[in-house]
Design a protein around this motif. Structure first.
Motif, mmCIF file in Angstrom:
data_model
loop_
_atom_site.group_PDB
_atom_site.id
_atom_site.type_symbol
_atom_site.label_atom_id
_atom_site.label_comp_id
_atom_site.label_asym_id
_atom_site.label_seq_id
_atom_site.Cartn_x
_atom_site.Cartn_y
_atom_site.Cartn_z
ATOM 1 N N GLU A 44 47.837 23.301 17.639
ATOM 2 C CA GLU A 44 47.777 24.177 18.788
ATOM 3 C C GLU A 44 47.085 23.538 19.995
ATOM 4 O O GLU A 44 47.051 24.122 21.065
ATOM 5 C CB GLU A 44 47.042 25.470 18.420
ATOM 6 N N GLY A 45 46.519 22.364 19.810
ATOM 7 C CA GLY A 45 45.932 21.656 20.938
ATOM 8 C C GLY A 45 44.451 21.940 21.151
ATOM 9 O O GLY A 45 43.926 22.965 20.715
ATOM 10 N N SER A 46 43.801 21.001 21.833
ATOM 11 C CA SER A 46 42.393 21.138 22.226
ATOM 12 C C SER A 46 42.276 20.774 23.695
ATOM 13 O O SER A 46 42.797 19.727 24.106
ATOM 14 C CB SER A 46 41.497 20.193 21.409
ATOM 15 N N ARG A 47 41.615 21.633 24.449
ATOM 16 C CA ARG A 47 41.438 21.339 25.878
ATOM 17 C C ARG A 47 40.026 20.825 26.102
ATOM 18 O O ARG A 47 39.050 21.526 25.821
ATOM 19 C CB ARG A 47 41.676 22.563 26.747
ATOM 20 N N LEU A 48 39.928 19.620 26.601
ATOM 21 C CA LEU A 48 38.645 18.978 26.888
ATOM 22 C C LEU A 48 38.409 18.981 28.385
ATOM 23 O O LEU A 48 39.284 18.570 29.159
ATOM 24 C CB LEU A 48 38.626 17.546 26.361
ATOM 25 N N THR A 49 37.242 19.452 28.780
ATOM 26 C CA THR A 49 36.868 19.456 30.193
ATOM 27 C C THR A 49 35.548 18.723 30.354
ATOM 28 O O THR A 49 34.583 19.018 29.640
ATOM 29 C CB THR A 49 36.718 20.892 30.725
ATOM 30 N N GLY A 96 50.375 23.720 7.793
ATOM 31 C CA GLY A 96 50.348 23.518 9.227
ATOM 32 C C GLY A 96 49.293 22.517 9.631
ATOM 33 O O GLY A 96 48.701 21.832 8.785
ATOM 34 N N ILE A 97 49.101 22.422 10.944
ATOM 35 C CA ILE A 97 48.120 21.512 11.512
ATOM 36 C C ILE A 97 47.083 22.328 12.263
ATOM 37 O O ILE A 97 47.441 23.179 13.090
ATOM 38 C CB ILE A 97 48.790 20.518 12.482
ATOM 39 N N THR A 98 45.821 22.073 11.974
ATOM 40 C CA THR A 98 44.731 22.802 12.611
ATOM 41 C C THR A 98 43.922 21.860 13.481
ATOM 42 O O THR A 98 43.423 20.834 12.995
ATOM 43 C CB THR A 98 43.815 23.436 11.562
ATOM 44 N N GLN A 99 43.807 22.206 14.742
ATOM 45 C CA GLN A 99 42.983 21.434 15.660
ATOM 46 C C GLN A 99 41.756 22.255 16.048
ATOM 47 O O GLN A 99 41.856 23.461 16.281
ATOM 48 C CB GLN A 99 43.756 21.080 16.934
ATOM 49 N N SER A 100 40.629 21.576 16.133
ATOM 50 C CA SER A 100 39.417 22.260 16.595
ATOM 51 C C SER A 100 38.525 21.267 17.319
ATOM 52 O O SER A 100 38.551 20.062 17.035
ATOM 53 C CB SER A 100 38.681 22.890 15.410
ATOM 54 N N PRO A 101 37.715 21.750 18.288
ATOM 55 C CA PRO A 101 37.744 23.123 18.791
ATOM 56 C C PRO A 101 38.924 23.343 19.731
ATOM 57 O O PRO A 101 39.560 22.386 20.152
ATOM 58 C CB PRO A 101 36.410 23.219 19.539
ATOM 59 N N LYS A 102 39.190 24.576 20.070
ATOM 60 C CA LYS A 102 40.263 24.887 21.003
ATOM 61 C C LYS A 102 39.859 24.471 22.422
ATOM 62 O O LYS A 102 40.683 23.958 23.180
ATOM 63 C CB LYS A 102 40.529 26.392 20.963
ATOM 64 N N TYR A 103 38.609 24.718 22.765
ATOM 65 C CA TYR A 103 38.074 24.339 24.071
ATOM 66 C C TYR A 103 36.781 23.555 23.848
ATOM 67 O O TYR A 103 35.979 23.904 22.995
ATOM 68 C CB TYR A 103 37.769 25.566 24.934
ATOM 69 N N LEU A 104 36.601 22.520 24.668
ATOM 70 C CA LEU A 104 35.420 21.675 24.529
ATOM 71 C C LEU A 104 34.997 21.207 25.911
ATOM 72 O O LEU A 104 35.838 20.778 26.713
ATOM 73 C CB LEU A 104 35.752 20.472 23.640
ATOM 74 N N PHE A 105 33.689 21.295 26.155
ATOM 75 C CA PHE A 105 33.146 20.834 27.423
ATOM 76 C C PHE A 105 32.220 19.663 27.147
ATOM 77 O O PHE A 105 31.432 19.696 26.207
ATOM 78 C CB PHE A 105 32.405 21.973 28.123
ATOM 79 N N ARG A 106 32.316 18.680 27.980
ATOM 80 C CA ARG A 106 31.529 17.473 27.764
ATOM 81 C C ARG A 106 30.872 17.053 29.058
ATOM 82 O O ARG A 106 31.477 17.162 30.131
ATOM 83 C CB ARG A 106 32.454 16.353 27.294
ATOM 84 N N LYS A 107 29.660 16.586 28.944
ATOM 85 C CA LYS A 107 28.999 16.006 30.105
ATOM 86 C C LYS A 107 29.408 14.549 30.199
ATOM 87 O O LYS A 107 29.722 13.912 29.178
ATOM 88 C CB LYS A 107 27.481 16.113 29.969
ATOM 89 N N GLU A 108 29.370 14.025 31.376
ATOM 90 C CA GLU A 108 29.707 12.608 31.558
ATOM 91 C C GLU A 108 28.765 11.749 30.732
ATOM 92 O O GLU A 108 27.572 12.019 30.646
ATOM 93 C CB GLU A 108 29.609 12.225 33.031
#
Lengths: 115, 117
Positions: free
Chosen positions: B110-115, B3-15
């Motif tokens: 499974e995707g990674s959500r970047l905020t 399969g395909i593994t993406q990490s991290p699942k959630y990620l927060f970044r400052k400008e």
């Protein structure tokens, strides 16, 4: 230019009702066609695919799709929807226009299921 | 299981920060892809790689960079130059068989959500 169109952005059906999601393609020849499903916050999972032969294709989770060359359509159907089918559905076909070797996706149809 | 593994699942970044999203596959696929997904816009291709040590820009490559040093790995860096990086990022791969190349069938992580904060 080749394209995949899903005319319905959002559809709501009652649990137990039948479902049909529309997909139209614009290709010179008969393309390979796919339906993927995406649950919220998840990746895309292949539901079914049409390569050639029988125009009615069976997939996972009780879904089927029918390829109709005369209508350039590949609509997804399910006889009785379950609440767990609430998700976003994407139709796709190969990208023959470039060297990417990937798929072109429709913009998706979000399915909501009423109890 | 492959399969395909993406990490991290959630990620927060400052400008102003760069962040890197990981994508690893054990399917022995040559071709790998990065897509960006925004509500109502479907999937848009950022970068793709058909083979190790080679990659190409997709439709929305500005503000992103990638590398392909190993067949199994295709990391995506979201740089500070990306004006609106908040999105859901999907990594995919394609089989190296003739059928895979002709049909274009893709396998997704499974995707990674970047905020961006």
């Amino acid at each position: 230019a080749q394209s995949v169109t899903q005319p319905d952005i959002h559809i709501t059906v009652s649990e137990g009702a039948s479902l049909e999601l529309r997909c139209n393609y614009s290709y010179g020849a008969t393309p390979y066609l796919f339906w993927y499903v995406q649950s919220p916050g998840q990746g895309l999972q292949l539901l079914l695919k049409y390569f050639s032969g029988d125009t009615l294709v069976q997939g996972i989770k009780g879904f089927e799709a029918e390829f109709k060359r005369s209508q350039s359509s590949f609509n997804l159907r399910k006889p009785s929807v379950h609440w767990s089918d609430a998700a976003e559905y994407f139709c796709a076909a190969p990208n023959y226009g470039g060297s990417q070797g990937n798929l072109i996706f429709g913009k998706g149809t979000k399915l909501s299921v009423k109890p | 299981d492959g399969g395909i593994t993406q990490s991290p699942k959630y990620l927060f970044r400052k400008e102003g920060q760069n962040v890197t999203l990981s994508c690893e596959q054990n399917l022995n696929h040559d071709a790998m892809y990065w897509y960006r997904q925004d509500p109502g816009q479907g999937l848009r291709l950022i970068y793709y790689s058909q083979i190790v040590n080679d990659f190409q820009k997709g439709d929305i490559a500005e503000g992103y960079s990638v590398s392909r040093e190993k067949k199994e790995s295709f990391p995506l860096t979201v740089t500070s130059a990306q004006k609106n990086p908040t999105a859901f990022y999907l990594c995919a791969s394609r089989s190296s068989t003739w059928q895979g190349f002709v049909t274009g069938e893709l396998f997704f992580g499974e995707g990674s959500r970047l905020t961006v904060l």
